[in-house]
Design a protein around this motif. Structure first.
Motif, PDB file in Angstrom:
ATOM      1  N   ALA A 211       0.856  -1.123  -0.092  1.00  0.00           N
ATOM      2  CA  ALA A 211       0.282   0.003  -0.031  1.00  0.00           C
ATOM      3  C   ALA A 211       0.639   1.195   0.041  1.00  0.00           C
ATOM      4  O   ALA A 211       0.702   2.116  -0.693  1.00  0.00           O
ATOM      5  CB  ALA A 211      -0.942  -0.036   1.135  1.00  0.00           C
TER       6      ALA A 211
ATOM      7  N   ARG B 274      -1.493   4.093  -1.099  1.00  0.00           N
ATOM      8  CA  ARG B 274      -2.868   3.871  -1.135  1.00  0.00           C
ATOM      9  C   ARG B 274      -2.629   3.596   0.419  1.00  0.00           C
ATOM     10  O   ARG B 274      -1.971   2.848   1.247  1.00  0.00           O
ATOM     11  CB  ARG B 274      -3.841   2.484  -2.110  1.00  0.00           C
ATOM     12  N   THR B 275      -4.101   3.304   1.006  1.00  0.00           N
ATOM     13  CA  THR B 275      -4.370   2.766   2.482  1.00  0.00           C
ATOM     14  C   THR B 275      -3.628   0.844   2.003  1.00  0.00           C
ATOM     15  O   THR B 275      -4.460   1.006   1.545  1.00  0.00           O
ATOM     16  CB  THR B 275      -6.202   3.554   3.422  1.00  0.00           C
TER      17      THR B 275
ATOM     18  N   GLN C 228      -7.742   0.686   0.611  1.00  0.00           N
ATOM     19  CA  GLN C 228      -7.996   0.777  -0.900  1.00  0.00           C
ATOM     20  C   GLN C 228      -7.083  -0.317  -1.714  1.00  0.00           C
ATOM     21  O   GLN C 228      -7.346  -0.186  -2.867  1.00  0.00           O
ATOM     22  CB  GLN C 228      -7.130   1.980  -0.739  1.00  0.00           C
TER      23      GLN C 228
END
Length: 118
Positions: free
Chosen positions: A21, A26-27, A30
């Motif tokens: 991530a 991104r998280t 996500q």
């Protein structure tokens, strides 16, 4: 984006997503959603014969008869299965519990023999 209730994920899904991530900005949720979308698109792809893939994964088909894309899907599934199996192994404990000796290689590749205890 609409949120959904929390879902428990196996470590072999969560941990690679957590590692990937940050590099993708991104998280973790996500990243998992991103991979889920890719998987969904792959399964819906007319270029992949999912019935043939399922037959191979069930042991009822030949890997060698699959096309390149189907083989890639099968290899991905196998890699996930192997990782899950390796995660559950504790051969040292099994050998000790059985009173058996075992051997292994150290960090330098030298043979180490572990004698049976008991």
């Amino acid at each position: 984006m609409r949120t959904t209730p929390a879902t428990r994920l196996p470590a072999d899904v969560y941990e690679p997503a957590a590692a990937e991530a940050p590099g993708a900005s991104r998280t973790v949720p996500q990243q998992i959603a991103h991979w889920a979308r890719i998987g969904r698109e792959l399964e819906m792809s007319p270029q992949v014969n999912h019935r043939a893939v399922q037959q191979v994964l069930a042991g009822n088909g030949s890997y060698d008869l699959l096309g390149e894309r189907e083989q890639a899907v099968v290899r991905g599934n196998w890699a996930e299965r192997w990782a899950a199996l390796r995660e559950g192994l504790d051969l040292e404990a099994e050998f000790k519990a059985a009173g058996r000796s075992y051997s292994e290689a150290d960090e330098d590749g030298n043979l180490i023999i572990r004698p049976a205890i008991g």
